[in-house]
Scaffold this motif. Structure first.
Motif, mmCIF file in Angstrom:
data_model
loop_
_atom_site.group_PDB
_atom_site.id
_atom_site.type_symbol
_atom_site.label_atom_id
_atom_site.label_comp_id
_atom_site.label_asym_id
_atom_site.label_seq_id
_atom_site.Cartn_x
_atom_site.Cartn_y
_atom_site.Cartn_z
ATOM 1 N N LEU A 114 7.615 -6.978 3.660
ATOM 2 C CA LEU A 114 6.913 -8.236 3.898
ATOM 3 C C LEU A 114 7.384 -8.836 5.220
ATOM 4 C CD1 LEU A 114 4.872 -10.099 2.503
ATOM 5 C CD2 LEU A 114 6.789 -11.237 1.380
ATOM 6 N N ASP A 155 3.278 -5.550 5.179
ATOM 7 C CA ASP A 155 2.406 -6.565 4.602
ATOM 8 C C ASP A 155 2.705 -7.864 5.331
ATOM 9 O OD1 ASP A 155 1.462 -4.759 2.682
ATOM 10 O OD2 ASP A 155 3.067 -5.264 1.291
ATOM 11 N N CYS A 157 2.613 -11.788 5.955
ATOM 12 C CA CYS A 157 2.518 -13.062 5.252
ATOM 13 C C CYS A 157 2.526 -14.162 6.323
ATOM 14 C CB CYS A 157 3.696 -13.224 4.297
ATOM 15 S SG CYS A 157 3.590 -14.693 3.269
ATOM 16 N N ARG A 178 7.570 -11.496 -4.398
ATOM 17 C CA ARG A 178 7.508 -10.059 -4.126
ATOM 18 C C ARG A 178 8.525 -9.309 -4.978
ATOM 19 N NH1 ARG A 178 5.352 -6.439 -0.198
ATOM 20 N NH2 ARG A 178 3.763 -8.047 -0.193
ATOM 21 N N LYS A 181 7.350 -9.043 -8.597
ATOM 22 C CA LYS A 181 6.286 -8.045 -8.738
ATOM 23 C C LYS A 181 6.844 -6.625 -8.711
ATOM 24 C CE LYS A 181 2.486 -10.798 -6.931
ATOM 25 N NZ LYS A 181 1.522 -10.966 -5.826
#
Length: 184
Positions: A114, A155, A157, A178, A181
């Motif tokens: 991320l 990813d 953000c 995150r 998950k």
């Protein structure tokens, strides 16, 4: 799990202020390689400055970003970096036209999956002795980074425009989400 968190995005968008807040909260923070190179070159009278020799400057930034990665010790805390290798490689690719990001794509991911990008924020953008480029250049850089990070498998953000406390809460909250998950 990679705990190196890159905060990137628009120059002058509040990254350093956000990182200072994360540092105040007890998280290790790594200062932006480019600003460190500018300070060192200014002290030593060197010419590897973005307004003198951008290519030499970016090669030094890449070298320092790689050293930062090697020096980051394993930690049970998140370690936040003000920019990093992807930023420098994207900039050098833009300047030289060499397909540097393709070469970087062949390497393992250097940072946490991320990646956080701060938006262009004209209301807080200022030029200073180390940031001599204008807002238009900063926004073009942001656009390149918005493409580069996902192209390398990160990813992205987007950090919203908010107070620094709210921004830090946002970043930490996104990381916690995150993690939940991943381990759910």
């Amino acid at each position: 799990m990679n705990r190196l968190i890159v905060i990137s995005g628009c120059s002058g968008g509040g990254k350093s202020t956000l990182l200072a807040e994360l540092g105040r909260r007890g998280y290790p923070v790594v200062e932006e390689p480019g600003r460190r190179i500018v300070a060192e070159q200014t002290r030593s009278g060197g010419g590897a400055l973005p307004w003198v020799d951008m290519t030499a400057f970016l090669h030094r930034v890449i070298e320092l970003a790689r050293r930062d990665l090697k020096a980051a010790s394993p930690s049970d805390k998140w370690i936040f970096l003000d920019r990093g290798l992807v930023d420098a490689m994207a900039a050098l690719q833009h300047v030289t036209g060499e397909p540097l990001l393709k070469a970087l794509a062949g390497e393992a991911q250097h940072y946490h999956q991320l990646a956080f990008l701060v938006l262009p924020w004209p209301e807080i953008y200022i030029q200073d002795s180390e940031r001599r480029h204008g807002l238009a250049d900063a926004m073009a850089e942001y656009s390149r980074l918005l493409e580069a990070y996902p192209a390398l498998g990160y990813d992205v953000c987007i950090v919203p425009k908010a107070t620094v406390v709210e921004r830090a809460d946002f970043v930490l909250g996104a990381l916690r989400t995150r993690m939940r998950k991943l381990f759910a």
